[in-house]
Design a protein around this motif. Structure first.
Motif, PDB file in Angstrom:
ATOM      1  N   SER A  63       0.958  -1.024   0.131  1.00 32.17           N
ATOM      2  CA  SER A  63       0.007   0.011  -0.053  1.00 32.17           C
ATOM      3  C   SER A  63       0.814   1.251   0.062  1.00 32.17           C
ATOM      4  N   MET A  64       2.102   1.017   0.328  1.00 32.02           N
ATOM      5  CA  MET A  64       2.961   2.398   0.330  1.00 32.02           C
ATOM      6  C   MET A  64       3.619   2.676  -0.864  1.00 32.02           C
ATOM      7  N   ALA A  65       3.478   1.640  -2.052  1.00 31.31           N
ATOM      8  CA  ALA A  65       4.322   1.776  -3.322  1.00 31.31           C
ATOM      9  C   ALA A  65       3.792   3.068  -3.830  1.00 31.31           C
ATOM     10  N   PRO A  66       2.591   3.363  -3.960  1.00 36.81           N
ATOM     11  CA  PRO A  66       2.148   4.452  -4.752  1.00 36.81           C
ATOM     12  C   PRO A  66       2.319   5.857  -3.919  1.00 36.81           C
ATOM     13  N   GLU A  67       2.247   5.694  -2.649  1.00 38.12           N
ATOM     14  CA  GLU A  67       2.715   6.940  -1.962  1.00 38.12           C
ATOM     15  C   GLU A  67       4.347   7.238  -1.962  1.00 38.12           C
ATOM     16  N   TYR A  68       5.000   6.089  -2.156  1.00 39.13           N
ATOM     17  CA  TYR A  68       6.433   6.428  -2.245  1.00 39.13           C
ATOM     18  C   TYR A  68       6.803   6.967  -3.912  1.00 39.13           C
ATOM     19  N   LEU A  69       6.010   6.224  -4.641  1.00 42.75           N
ATOM     20  CA  LEU A  69       6.283   6.939  -6.096  1.00 42.75           C
ATOM     21  C   LEU A  69       5.778   8.519  -6.118  1.00 42.75           C
ATOM     22  N   PHE A  70       4.822   8.826  -5.452  1.00 42.07           N
ATOM     23  CA  PHE A  70       4.322  10.350  -5.475  1.00 42.07           C
ATOM     24  C   PHE A  70       5.420  11.013  -4.655  1.00 42.07           C
ATOM     25  N   ARG A  71       5.874  10.585  -3.711  1.00 45.13           N
ATOM     26  CA  ARG A  71       6.856  11.435  -2.903  1.00 45.13           C
ATOM     27  C   ARG A  71       8.047  11.519  -3.833  1.00 45.13           C
ATOM     28  N   ALA A  72       8.447  10.374  -4.650  1.00 47.37           N
ATOM     29  CA  ALA A  72       9.712  10.489  -5.520  1.00 47.37           C
ATOM     30  C   ALA A  72       9.374  11.436  -6.437  1.00 47.37           C
ATOM     31  N   PRO A  76      11.508  18.348 -14.127  1.00 48.52           N
ATOM     32  CA  PRO A  76      10.176  18.470 -14.553  1.00 48.52           C
ATOM     33  C   PRO A  76       9.769  17.193 -15.404  1.00 48.52           C
ATOM     34  N   GLN A  77      10.424  16.716 -16.184  1.00 45.66           N
ATOM     35  CA  GLN A  77      10.058  15.541 -17.107  1.00 45.66           C
ATOM     36  C   GLN A  77      10.087  14.361 -16.223  1.00 45.66           C
ATOM     37  N   ARG A  78      11.124  14.098 -15.249  1.00 43.92           N
ATOM     38  CA  ARG A  78      11.134  12.920 -14.567  1.00 43.92           C
ATOM     39  C   ARG A  78       9.968  12.912 -13.248  1.00 43.92           C
ATOM     40  N   THR A  79       9.560  14.286 -12.900  1.00 40.68           N
ATOM     41  CA  THR A  79       8.372  14.364 -12.288  1.00 40.68           C
ATOM     42  C   THR A  79       7.006  14.089 -12.928  1.00 40.68           C
ATOM     43  N   LEU A  80       6.745  14.292 -14.071  1.00 42.23           N
ATOM     44  CA  LEU A  80       5.989  14.082 -14.852  1.00 42.23           C
ATOM     45  C   LEU A  80       5.822  12.531 -15.032  1.00 42.23           C
ATOM     46  N   GLU A  81       6.888  11.906 -15.318  1.00 38.32           N
ATOM     47  CA  GLU A  81       6.906  10.400 -15.598  1.00 38.32           C
ATOM     48  C   GLU A  81       6.549   9.667 -14.386  1.00 38.32           C
ATOM     49  N   LEU A  82       7.017  10.212 -13.204  1.00 35.59           N
ATOM     50  CA  LEU A  82       6.520   9.618 -11.919  1.00 35.59           C
ATOM     51  C   LEU A  82       5.075   9.706 -11.524  1.00 35.59           C
ATOM     52  N   TYR A  83       4.524  11.012 -11.827  1.00 35.68           N
ATOM     53  CA  TYR A  83       3.103  11.062 -11.689  1.00 35.68           C
ATOM     54  C   TYR A  83       2.213  10.116 -12.438  1.00 35.68           C
ATOM     55  N   GLU A  84       2.808  10.089 -13.945  1.00 33.57           N
ATOM     56  CA  GLU A  84       1.862   9.168 -14.726  1.00 33.57           C
ATOM     57  C   GLU A  84       2.343   7.794 -14.415  1.00 33.57           C
ATOM     58  N   ARG A  85       3.278   7.527 -13.921  1.00 33.43           N
ATOM     59  CA  ARG A  85       3.486   5.717 -13.460  1.00 33.43           C
ATOM     60  C   ARG A  85       2.361   5.678 -12.289  1.00 33.43           C
TER      61      ARG A  85
END
Length: 195
Positions: free
Chosen positions: A81-90, A100-109
């Motif tokens: 359950s923490m996996a999406p939270e940690y991706l969001f924090r990343a 910004p491009q990496r930020t966008l990729e992580l939100y999309e993931r």
């Protein structure tokens, strides 16, 4: 001499048995081991967060390391359950690192892999915000903000997305001017009420 060997051998045998080297009792399943490893990783992540966030100056190296830990956790524990939270924090760390491009990729993931996550409205909104403010793509940002409105009607982030769409045509200087005028008008109205 023989007694000394036994004294040396017994502690090693005890250590070997306690580390799981003896016969298995079957009481620890691979799932239990994975859960324990995930809990231990979360504890280490919290300690790393506390250390990084307690510093008075931005530690780029520490931020990069923390992002790597978040990503490793999500990769190794995709169903936790923490996996999406940690991706969001990343994604947030990437934003602070000016990527910004990496930020966008992580939100999309997060959006792609965790479509039922409770903080999905935040994720969609911050994705749109990143497109607008960090990448400067107003047309794409408008579509992304509209997606927030369409997917999460009535949500606070849908309201913020609608306001963001209204502000897209204006430059930063124009927005500041508009807000100053609105504040001046509000002050006049308040002064008129008190008379």
């Amino acid at each position: 001499m023989k007694a000394m060997r036994h004294l040396f051998f017994l502690p090693l045998l005890a250590l070997f048995a306690s580390c799981g080297g003896g016969a298995s009792t079957g009481s620890v399943t691979p799932e239990d081991s994975a859960k324990t490893a995930a809990r231990d990783a979360i504890t280490r992540i919290r300690a790393q967060e506390d250390s990084l966030f307690s510093q008075s100056v931005f530690d780029r190296r520490g931020a990069l390391a923390l992002r790597d830990v978040y990503l490793a956790f999500a990769k190794n524990n995709p169903l936790d359950s923490m996996a999406p939270e940690y991706l969001f924090r990343a994604a947030g760390v990437s934003h602070n690192l000016g990527e910004p491009q990496r930020t966008l990729e992580l939100y999309e993931r997060v959006i792609k892999d965790y479509s039922t996550w409770k903080r999905l409205p935040d994720t969609y909104y911050l994705r749109a915000f990143t497109i607008e403010n960090d990448l400067g793509k107003k047309g794409e940002a408008q579509a992304a903000y509209q997606e927030v409105i369409d997917r999460f009607p009535g949500n606070t982030f849908a309201e913020q997305a609608a306001q963001s769409i209204k502000n897209l045509p204006y430059s930063d200087a124009e927005l500041i001017d508009r807000f100053e005028k609105m504040n001046a008008e509000a002050d006049k109205a308040e002064a008129a009420k008190t008379k």
